[in-house]
Scaffold this motif. Sequence first.
Motif, PDB file in Angstrom:
ATOM      1  N   PRO A  94       5.242   6.785  -9.855  1.00 20.41           N
ATOM      2  CA  PRO A  94       5.445   5.493 -10.526  1.00 20.41           C
ATOM      3  C   PRO A  94       4.248   5.055 -11.378  1.00 20.41           C
ATOM      4  O   PRO A  94       4.422   4.459 -12.434  1.00 20.41           O
ATOM      5  CB  PRO A  94       5.686   4.523  -9.373  1.00 20.41           C
ATOM      6  N   ASP A  95       3.026   5.391 -10.937  1.00 17.06           N
ATOM      7  CA  ASP A  95       1.849   4.985 -11.703  1.00 17.06           C
ATOM      8  C   ASP A  95       1.424   6.020 -12.743  1.00 17.06           C
ATOM      9  O   ASP A  95       0.404   5.865 -13.405  1.00 17.06           O
ATOM     10  CB  ASP A  95       0.679   4.651 -10.772  1.00 17.06           C
ATOM     11  N   ARG A  96       2.193   7.109 -12.859  1.00 12.28           N
ATOM     12  CA  ARG A  96       1.949   8.159 -13.855  1.00 12.28           C
ATOM     13  C   ARG A  96       0.612   8.888 -13.681  1.00 12.28           C
ATOM     14  O   ARG A  96       0.077   9.444 -14.626  1.00 12.28           O
ATOM     15  CB  ARG A  96       2.053   7.609 -15.275  1.00 12.28           C
ATOM     16  N   THR A  97       0.079   8.915 -12.454  1.00  7.46           N
ATOM     17  CA  THR A  97      -1.167   9.641 -12.206  1.00  7.46           C
ATOM     18  C   THR A  97      -0.911  11.001 -11.551  1.00  7.46           C
ATOM     19  O   THR A  97      -1.838  11.779 -11.369  1.00  7.46           O
ATOM     20  CB  THR A  97      -2.128   8.835 -11.308  1.00  7.46           C
ATOM     21  N   SER A  98       0.343  11.274 -11.220  1.00 11.47           N
ATOM     22  CA  SER A  98       0.727  12.531 -10.574  1.00 11.47           C
ATOM     23  C   SER A  98       2.094  12.949 -11.090  1.00 11.47           C
ATOM     24  O   SER A  98       2.856  12.124 -11.599  1.00 11.47           O
ATOM     25  CB  SER A  98       0.794  12.373  -9.056  1.00 11.47           C
ATOM     26  N   ILE A  99       2.388  14.224 -10.926  1.00 13.84           N
ATOM     27  CA  ILE A  99       3.697  14.740 -11.318  1.00 13.84           C
ATOM     28  C   ILE A  99       4.068  15.860 -10.342  1.00 13.84           C
ATOM     29  O   ILE A  99       3.207  16.633  -9.935  1.00 13.84           O
ATOM     30  CB  ILE A  99       3.680  15.220 -12.781  1.00 13.84           C
ATOM     31  N   MET A 100       5.325  15.911  -9.928  1.00 13.33           N
ATOM     32  CA  MET A 100       5.774  16.920  -8.974  1.00 13.33           C
ATOM     33  C   MET A 100       6.732  17.888  -9.645  1.00 13.33           C
ATOM     34  O   MET A 100       7.650  17.490 -10.356  1.00 13.33           O
ATOM     35  CB  MET A 100       6.464  16.280  -7.773  1.00 13.33           C
ATOM     36  N   LEU A 101       6.485  19.177  -9.410  1.00 15.41           N
ATOM     37  CA  LEU A 101       7.340  20.247  -9.897  1.00 15.41           C
ATOM     38  C   LEU A 101       7.809  21.064  -8.704  1.00 15.41           C
ATOM     39  O   LEU A 101       7.172  21.052  -7.647  1.00 15.41           O
ATOM     40  CB  LEU A 101       6.567  21.152 -10.861  1.00 15.41           C
ATOM     41  N   SER A 102       8.896  21.792  -8.865  1.00 14.06           N
ATOM     42  CA  SER A 102       9.445  22.612  -7.781  1.00 14.06           C
ATOM     43  C   SER A 102       9.451  24.073  -8.173  1.00 14.06           C
ATOM     44  O   SER A 102       9.778  24.419  -9.306  1.00 14.06           O
ATOM     45  CB  SER A 102      10.885  22.197  -7.476  1.00 14.06           C
TER      46      SER A 102
END
Length: 129
Positions: A33-41
């Motif tokens: 939500p804060d755009r400081t992380s991103i998750m990939l699979s």
Amino acid sequence: MTITTFINLPVRDLATSAEFFRSIGFTGAQPSPDRTSIMLSLNETTQLILHIDSAFAEYTEVGITDTETSREVIVGLAAESHEQVDELVDRAAAAGGNVLGPGRETGQLYMRGFRDLDGHQWSFVHVAG
């Protein structure tokens, strides 16, 4: 019992790093939500969470390892074949990664490594069975 693996890494640029990992087979790009992380699979049980450096340092409450001078971890992932190991590492190289020499074969194990855009060390491994 199924256990999901979450690999968390600090990166300098979320968008560039996410694109790098998508080029070698990771999918999605779900930002926090804060755009400081991103998750990939990678698959149902392997997730990669990239954090901007400052968010990672805040989360871990310690300094970030300088990947130019030391290693904290080598992430190893299984591949389905010797050829797939080479294909995945070649994709990493094409996306800007640093290949760590030719593949190494030891008995039934074939392994080839690279460093990603932020210097984190990875290897793809195939164990002939």
